[in-house]
Design a protein around this motif. Structure first.
Motif, PDB file in Angstrom:
ATOM      1  N   GLY A 159       0.759  -1.184   0.029  1.00 55.22           N
ATOM      2  CA  GLY A 159      -0.095   0.042   0.171  1.00 55.22           C
ATOM      3  C   GLY A 159       0.922   1.245   0.034  1.00 55.22           C
ATOM      4  O   GLY A 159       0.403   2.218  -0.852  1.00 55.22           O
ATOM      5  N   SER A 160       2.014   1.128   0.757  1.00 57.40           N
ATOM      6  CA  SER A 160       2.833   2.511   0.752  1.00 57.40           C
ATOM      7  C   SER A 160       3.364   2.645  -0.640  1.00 57.40           C
ATOM      8  O   SER A 160       3.474   3.645  -0.973  1.00 57.40           O
ATOM      9  CB  SER A 160       3.827   2.164   1.866  1.00 57.40           C
ATOM     10  N   LEU A 161       3.773   1.641  -1.285  1.00 58.16           N
ATOM     11  CA  LEU A 161       4.294   1.760  -2.674  1.00 58.16           C
ATOM     12  C   LEU A 161       3.299   2.472  -3.533  1.00 58.16           C
ATOM     13  O   LEU A 161       3.802   3.272  -4.450  1.00 58.16           O
ATOM     14  CB  LEU A 161       5.160   0.409  -3.213  1.00 58.16           C
ATOM     15  N   LEU A 162       1.985   1.993  -3.706  1.00 56.76           N
ATOM     16  CA  LEU A 162       1.096   2.686  -4.411  1.00 56.76           C
ATOM     17  C   LEU A 162       0.992   3.930  -4.055  1.00 56.76           C
ATOM     18  O   LEU A 162       0.777   4.916  -4.968  1.00 56.76           O
ATOM     19  CB  LEU A 162      -0.173   2.068  -4.044  1.00 56.76           C
ATOM     20  N   ALA A 163       1.090   4.398  -2.794  1.00 55.83           N
ATOM     21  CA  ALA A 163       0.791   5.832  -2.483  1.00 55.83           C
ATOM     22  C   ALA A 163       2.268   6.942  -2.884  1.00 55.83           C
ATOM     23  O   ALA A 163       2.048   8.049  -3.029  1.00 55.83           O
ATOM     24  CB  ALA A 163       0.784   6.018  -0.937  1.00 55.83           C
ATOM     25  N   ARG A 164       3.353   6.003  -3.002  1.00 54.74           N
ATOM     26  CA  ARG A 164       4.284   6.630  -3.618  1.00 54.74           C
ATOM     27  C   ARG A 164       4.816   6.735  -5.133  1.00 54.74           C
ATOM     28  O   ARG A 164       5.828   7.103  -5.422  1.00 54.74           O
ATOM     29  CB  ARG A 164       5.764   6.226  -2.791  1.00 54.74           C
ATOM     30  N   GLY A 165       3.784   6.311  -5.614  1.00 50.58           N
ATOM     31  CA  GLY A 165       4.080   6.364  -7.091  1.00 50.58           C
ATOM     32  C   GLY A 165       3.911   4.998  -8.193  1.00 50.58           C
ATOM     33  O   GLY A 165       3.944   5.061  -9.323  1.00 50.58           O
ATOM     34  N   CYS A 166       3.951   3.892  -7.631  1.00 49.88           N
ATOM     35  CA  CYS A 166       3.668   2.762  -8.347  1.00 49.88           C
ATOM     36  C   CYS A 166       2.254   2.659  -8.916  1.00 49.88           C
ATOM     37  O   CYS A 166       1.266   2.898  -8.227  1.00 49.88           O
ATOM     38  CB  CYS A 166       4.046   1.408  -7.311  1.00 49.88           C
ATOM     39  N   ASP A 167       2.112   1.990  -9.986  1.00 47.02           N
ATOM     40  CA  ASP A 167       0.947   1.661 -10.464  1.00 47.02           C
ATOM     41  C   ASP A 167       0.384   0.243 -10.320  1.00 47.02           C
ATOM     42  O   ASP A 167      -1.001   0.163 -10.416  1.00 47.02           O
ATOM     43  CB  ASP A 167       1.164   1.908 -12.205  1.00 47.02           C
ATOM     44  N   GLY A 168       1.187  -0.532  -9.664  1.00 41.70           N
ATOM     45  CA  GLY A 168       0.775  -1.834  -9.393  1.00 41.70           C
ATOM     46  C   GLY A 168       1.916  -2.594  -8.665  1.00 41.70           C
ATOM     47  O   GLY A 168       3.175  -2.057  -8.549  1.00 41.70           O
ATOM     48  N   VAL A 169       1.524  -3.732  -8.417  1.00 38.58           N
ATOM     49  CA  VAL A 169       2.461  -4.532  -7.594  1.00 38.58           C
ATOM     50  C   VAL A 169       2.585  -5.941  -8.383  1.00 38.58           C
ATOM     51  O   VAL A 169       1.738  -6.608  -8.864  1.00 38.58           O
ATOM     52  CB  VAL A 169       2.028  -4.755  -5.895  1.00 38.58           C
ATOM     53  N   THR A 170       4.028  -6.566  -8.008  1.00 40.35           N
ATOM     54  CA  THR A 170       4.066  -7.993  -8.533  1.00 40.35           C
ATOM     55  C   THR A 170       4.562  -8.779  -7.555  1.00 40.35           C
ATOM     56  O   THR A 170       5.447  -8.681  -6.619  1.00 40.35           O
ATOM     57  CB  THR A 170       5.000  -7.997  -9.498  1.00 40.35           C
ATOM     58  N   LEU A 171       3.900  -9.809  -7.165  1.00 39.91           N
ATOM     59  CA  LEU A 171       4.235 -10.697  -5.866  1.00 39.91           C
ATOM     60  C   LEU A 171       5.046 -11.993  -6.418  1.00 39.91           C
ATOM     61  O   LEU A 171       4.718 -12.342  -7.691  1.00 39.91           O
ATOM     62  CB  LEU A 171       3.056 -11.427  -5.367  1.00 39.91           C
ATOM     63  N   CYS A 172       5.996 -12.532  -5.776  1.00 39.24           N
ATOM     64  CA  CYS A 172       6.366 -13.702  -5.951  1.00 39.24           C
ATOM     65  C   CYS A 172       7.365 -13.612  -7.225  1.00 39.24           C
ATOM     66  O   CYS A 172       7.791 -14.643  -7.628  1.00 39.24           O
ATOM     67  CB  CYS A 172       5.481 -14.734  -6.262  1.00 39.24           C
ATOM     68  N   GLY A 173       8.000 -12.450  -7.305  1.00 32.58           N
ATOM     69  CA  GLY A 173       9.110 -12.203  -8.260  1.00 32.58           C
ATOM     70  C   GLY A 173      10.274 -12.842  -7.748  1.00 32.58           C
ATOM     71  O   GLY A 173      10.368 -13.259  -6.742  1.00 32.58           O
ATOM     72  N   THR A 174      11.465 -12.420  -8.619  1.00 30.14           N
ATOM     73  CA  THR A 174      12.766 -12.829  -8.039  1.00 30.14           C
ATOM     74  C   THR A 174      13.238 -11.928  -6.703  1.00 30.14           C
ATOM     75  O   THR A 174      13.720 -12.549  -5.845  1.00 30.14           O
ATOM     76  CB  THR A 174      13.905 -12.462  -9.094  1.00 30.14           C
ATOM     77  N   THR A 175      12.604 -10.679  -6.524  1.00 27.38           N
ATOM     78  CA  THR A 175      13.014 -10.052  -5.464  1.00 27.38           C
ATOM     79  C   THR A 175      12.014 -10.299  -4.339  1.00 27.38           C
ATOM     80  O   THR A 175      12.660 -10.249  -3.065  1.00 27.38           O
ATOM     81  CB  THR A 175      12.796  -8.367  -5.554  1.00 27.38           C
ATOM     82  N   GLY A 176      11.148 -10.888  -4.567  1.00 30.90           N
ATOM     83  CA  GLY A 176      10.209 -11.488  -3.572  1.00 30.90           C
ATOM     84  C   GLY A 176      10.407 -13.041  -3.062  1.00 30.90           C
ATOM     85  O   GLY A 176       9.667 -13.345  -2.609  1.00 30.90           O
ATOM     86  N   GLU A 177      11.770 -13.539  -3.792  1.00 28.03           N
ATOM     87  CA  GLU A 177      12.034 -14.820  -3.293  1.00 28.03           C
ATOM     88  C   GLU A 177      11.002 -15.701  -3.765  1.00 28.03           C
ATOM     89  O   GLU A 177      10.760 -16.706  -2.947  1.00 28.03           O
ATOM     90  CB  GLU A 177      12.392 -14.978  -1.804  1.00 28.03           C
ATOM     91  N   GLY A 178      10.126 -15.484  -5.034  1.00 30.15           N
ATOM     92  CA  GLY A 178       9.248 -16.597  -5.357  1.00 30.15           C
ATOM     93  C   GLY A 178       9.582 -17.881  -5.617  1.00 30.15           C
ATOM     94  O   GLY A 178       8.789 -18.906  -5.680  1.00 30.15           O
ATOM     95  N   PHE A 179      11.035 -18.050  -5.904  1.00 30.15           N
ATOM     96  CA  PHE A 179      11.656 -19.346  -6.041  1.00 30.15           C
ATOM     97  C   PHE A 179      11.675 -20.275  -4.875  1.00 30.15           C
ATOM     98  O   PHE A 179      11.437 -21.535  -4.966  1.00 30.15           O
ATOM     99  CB  PHE A 179      12.838 -19.201  -6.404  1.00 30.15           C
ATOM    100  N   GLY A 180      11.203 -19.587  -3.623  1.00 34.03           N
ATOM    101  CA  GLY A 180      11.109 -20.494  -2.459  1.00 34.03           C
ATOM    102  C   GLY A 180       9.902 -20.434  -1.573  1.00 34.03           C
ATOM    103  O   GLY A 180      10.014 -20.632  -0.517  1.00 34.03           O
TER     104      GLY A 180
END
Length: 293
Positions: free
Chosen positions: A32-53
């Motif tokens: 929620g904070s990232l949307l308020a700061r300018g993001c248009d959407g979010v992506t879960l379980c990607g590389t940065t989100g350690e989706g591999f584990g």
């Protein structure tokens, strides 16, 4: 009226509790904070989100927690990371049934040197088994992690076999020549840049935005590059700093630093946290860059 571009989606980090479970409340608050700061959407379980584990049950709980806090219509994408066809299908169906806007689909990893026919057959079987639910696939080119490259020709072949299903390509190769090939061959869909240092050039050439880890800490720097064609000078300096460290622990440390939460940087094995010296050096350099932003 022109269609809106994809924009900026934060490849969300996954915070953990002291016992090692996904901290769903912290994840939702961060999104929620990232949307308020300018993001248009979010992506879960990607590389940065350690989706591999992450397990399938964790993925479902994460989507539910984030979706409940997002404004209606916020695009939530989900990373698909599994070499086994049935596992990739299960991850995809869970995300799509929950209401995901689309899938960020990595190729099968572990087996190296797979030829194009083998990759085509893998994706084709995944797509067939997902069935009528299938939509919004963003092909994830990240050979530095998967050791499996996705060529423009392979993507063209899949697009021909599955019209309208592949809506984007995320290029995280960090190679400008590769980004140019994707833009030249598939400029009619959303070409997204994972290496933030290439984003200003790519936007000038017709890219539509980014799904990236740096959006966890600096959406205010990324959004103008995407939507206003800012040159991104500070963004490039910040990216260079982050990638000089182990990237996922570094992004998590900085996200926690901005949230005043020193428990944000926990990672799951085989990843390890930064050393105390690395943390101190990174935070000092980060604060100096942001003071001049």
């Amino acid at each position: 009226m022109t269609n809106p571009i994809f924009g900026l989606s934060a490849a969300l980090v996954t915070p953990y509790s002291a016992s090692g479970e996904v901290d769903l409340a912290k994840l939702a608050k961060h999104a929620g904070s990232l949307l308020a700061r300018g993001c248009d959407g979010v992506t879960l379980c990607g590389t940065t989100g350690e989706g591999f584990g992450l397990t399938l049950d964790e993925r479902k709980a994460m989507f539910d927690a984030v979706a409940k806090t997002m404004p209606a219509g916020t695009p939530i994408h989900v990373g698909i990371m599994a070499p086994a066809i049935d596992d990739a299908v299960a991850q995809s169906i869970a995300a799509l049934d929950a209401g995901a806007a689309g899938l960020l689909m990595a190729p099968p990893f572990f087996m190296k040197g797979t030829d194009e026919d083998g990759l085509f057959n893998w994706f084709n079987q995944v797509f067939m088994r997902i069935g009528d639910r299938l939509r919004g696939v963003i092909m994830y080119h990240i050979p530095g992690q998967t050791a499996v490259a996705l060529s423009p020709d392979l993507i063209a072949r899949l697009r021909k076999a599955w019209p309208g299903i592949i809506t984007g390509i995320k290029d995280s190769s960090g190679d400008w020549a590769t980004a140019e090939r994707f833009l030249a061959g598939h400029g009619d869909i959303s070409v997204l840049v994972g290496d933030e240092r290439l984003l200003p050039r790519a936007m000038a050439k017709g890219a539509e935005g980014s799904i990236c880890g740096l959006a966890n800490i600096a959406p205010e720097l990324l959004a103008p590059v995407i939507h206003s064609k800012d040159e991104g000078r500070v963004l490039i300096e910040l990216t260079n700093l982050v990638v000089s460290n182990p990237i996922i622990p570094a992004v998590k440390l900085l996200a926690g630093h901005l949230a005043d939460d020193n428990g944000f940087d926990a990672v799951r094995p085989p990843l390890t946290q930064l050393s105390p010296e690395q943390k101190s050096d990174l935070l000092q350099a980060f604060d100096a860059i942001m003071a001049n932003a």
